[in-house]
Write an enzyme that holds these catalytic residues in place. Structure first.
Site, PDB file in Angstrom:
ATOM      1  N   CYS A 162      94.961  53.269  49.940  1.00 16.65           N
ATOM      2  CA  CYS A 162      94.305  53.998  51.028  1.00 16.65           C
ATOM      3  C   CYS A 162      95.360  54.401  52.056  1.00 16.65           C
ATOM      4  O   CYS A 162      96.032  53.553  52.609  1.00 16.65           O
ATOM      5  CB  CYS A 162      93.285  53.043  51.645  1.00 16.65           C
ATOM      6  SG  CYS A 162      92.585  53.622  53.157  1.00 16.65           S
ATOM      7  N   GLU A 186      88.393  53.461  42.891  1.00 20.61           N
ATOM      8  CA  GLU A 186      88.090  52.178  43.543  1.00 20.61           C
ATOM      9  C   GLU A 186      88.989  52.038  44.751  1.00 20.61           C
ATOM     10  O   GLU A 186      90.151  52.455  44.717  1.00 20.61           O
ATOM     11  CB  GLU A 186      88.333  51.059  42.521  1.00 20.61           C
ATOM     12  CG  GLU A 186      88.052  49.651  43.015  1.00 20.61           C
ATOM     13  CD  GLU A 186      89.284  48.904  43.516  1.00 20.61           C
ATOM     14  OE1 GLU A 186      89.135  47.752  43.916  1.00 20.61           O
ATOM     15  OE2 GLU A 186      90.409  49.480  43.538  1.00 20.61           O
ATOM     16  N   ARG A 204      84.505  39.667  47.204  1.00 18.01           N
ATOM     17  CA  ARG A 204      85.460  40.788  47.238  1.00 18.01           C
ATOM     18  C   ARG A 204      84.657  42.078  47.280  1.00 18.01           C
ATOM     19  O   ARG A 204      84.028  42.459  46.299  1.00 18.01           O
ATOM     20  CB  ARG A 204      86.338  40.749  45.988  1.00 18.01           C
ATOM     21  CG  ARG A 204      87.468  41.768  45.982  1.00 18.01           C
ATOM     22  CD  ARG A 204      88.212  41.745  44.656  1.00 18.01           C
ATOM     23  NE  ARG A 204      89.469  42.477  44.734  1.00 18.01           N
ATOM     24  CZ  ARG A 204      90.627  41.955  45.139  1.00 18.01           C
ATOM     25  NH1 ARG A 204      90.686  40.678  45.506  1.00 18.01           N
ATOM     26  NH2 ARG A 204      91.716  42.691  45.180  1.00 18.01           N
ATOM     27  N   ARG A 234      84.432  46.067  47.534  1.00 14.48           N
ATOM     28  CA  ARG A 234      85.237  47.257  47.270  1.00 14.48           C
ATOM     29  C   ARG A 234      84.323  48.474  47.167  1.00 14.48           C
ATOM     30  O   ARG A 234      83.206  48.366  46.653  1.00 14.48           O
ATOM     31  CB  ARG A 234      86.008  47.115  45.950  1.00 14.48           C
ATOM     32  CG  ARG A 234      87.149  46.085  45.993  1.00 14.48           C
ATOM     33  CD  ARG A 234      88.253  46.537  46.932  1.00 14.48           C
ATOM     34  NE  ARG A 234      89.403  45.652  46.978  1.00 14.48           N
ATOM     35  CZ  ARG A 234      89.572  44.685  47.862  1.00 14.48           C
ATOM     36  NH1 ARG A 234      88.621  44.421  48.751  1.00 14.48           N
ATOM     37  NH2 ARG A 234      90.675  43.968  47.870  1.00 14.48           N
TER      38      ARG A 234
END
Length: 319
Positions: free
Chosen positions: A74, A113, A157, A159
């Site tokens: 990102c 992702e 987690r 995502r």
């Protein structure tokens, strides 16, 4: 076509996304990864050494494929891009490379992702630009934050998964798996762990002294938050690539083993470990929870097959 589809694995890491799509019958025809240590692990497990730097790869030279896959880093989009208008908005970012490959090859579908924070990054601008650029190529875009805990691994987690189709495919994200099918810490922890994974007494005592709930049942995994308090959970916090050695501890006694870190991400026990501890720790931290990707892959395939069938029947009815 969808019983035997081809995909490409960009920002491949150690192949977690690849495992997910191979599980539904896909064949990888091209992979790319920048990190040489990750390539070593990838090659040991898949028998191929990924191509290197994505920015230097000519999209025309990539073999034809049906689905593009990528867990891209990102990055904020630059002010320069904004000044120069829409076409240059993504320049200099790695998303731009996904965009140019999609533009050149126009596959029927893709799955990307990223970290949960993508939606909040740069006040939401980053995600907005990504979505607009994908839609400008003609894709119908679906996005949702999924938590690995809901899909069978003991790891919290979250995502964001971004799925796109050239045609208006009827797609829904996978439902969480039933509690009874989820792996617990007891399922993934190894027995008779080597002493080298155990922390020094001083660290253990310091952690136990700060443990929020002293009578918390074992096994648990605790992590130290920014304020220094230690919180136990029956699952792992998100594995991280760059965290300090004592970031997560099992029962405040030891570090997870290499195999345990891979299991926390849902990798099979047949997965080969060919790099030292610090490197597998970084690689698992950078990877994906395989069961989440498997679940998304199943839904994508199911939606694409139904869409294909509908089209065939629709055309048959018209003639």
């Amino acid at each position: 076509m969808w019983n035997d589809f081809r995909f490409i694995d960009l920002f491949a890491g150690i192949g977690g996304i690849r495992l997910g799509f191979e599980s539904v019958g896909g064949k990888c025809v091209f992979s790319s990864e920048f990190d040489e240590d990750a390539c070593k692990t990838y090659e040991a497990n898949f028998g191929e050494h990924p191509s290197g730097d994505i920015t230097k790869i000519n999209a025309k030279e990539i073999p034809d494929f049906e689905i593009l896959l990528g867990g891209f880093p990102c990055q904020a989009f630059s002010i320069i891009g904004k000044k120069e208008g829409f076409a240059n908005e993504t320049c200099g970012t790695l998303f731009f490379d996904i965009e140019r490959i999609l533009k050149e090859k126009m596959p029927p579908a893709f799955m990307l992702e990223n970290v949960r924070n993508l939606t909040a990054h740069d006040k939401g601008n980053t995600f907005k630009v990504i979505k607009q650029h994908l839609e400008a190529l003609g894709y119908h875009v679906h996005a949702k934050v999924l938590n690995a805990l809901d899909y069978g691994v003991p790891q919290k987690r979250e995502r964001i998964i971004i799925v796109g189709f050239l045609e208006d495919v009827d797609f829904v994200f996978p439902e969480p798996v039933p509690e009874s099918e989820r792996k617990t810490l007891s399922d993934i922890l190894e027995e008779n762990v080597d002493r080298k994974y155990y922390v020094r007494d001083a660290i253990r005592e310091s952690r136990l002294a700060r443990l929020k709930d002293k009578s918390y049942p074992k096994p648990y995994i605790s992590h130290e938050n920014m304020a220094g308090s230690i919180t136990p959970h029956p699952y792992s916090s998100a594995l991280r690539a760059g965290a300090s050695a004592n970031y997560i501890l099992i029962n405040d006694e030891r570090r997870p083993t290499e195999r345990e870190m891979l299991r926390i991400q849902g990798f099979p026990d047949s997965y080969k470990i060919v790099v030292p501890y610090s490197k597998i720790k970084k690689q698992t931290g950078n990877s994906v929870a395989v069961p989440v990707i498997k679940a998304v892959a199943r839904e994508m395939l199911s939606a694409l097959k139904k869409h294909e069938l509908k089209k065939e029947n629709g055309y048959a009815n018209k003639s």
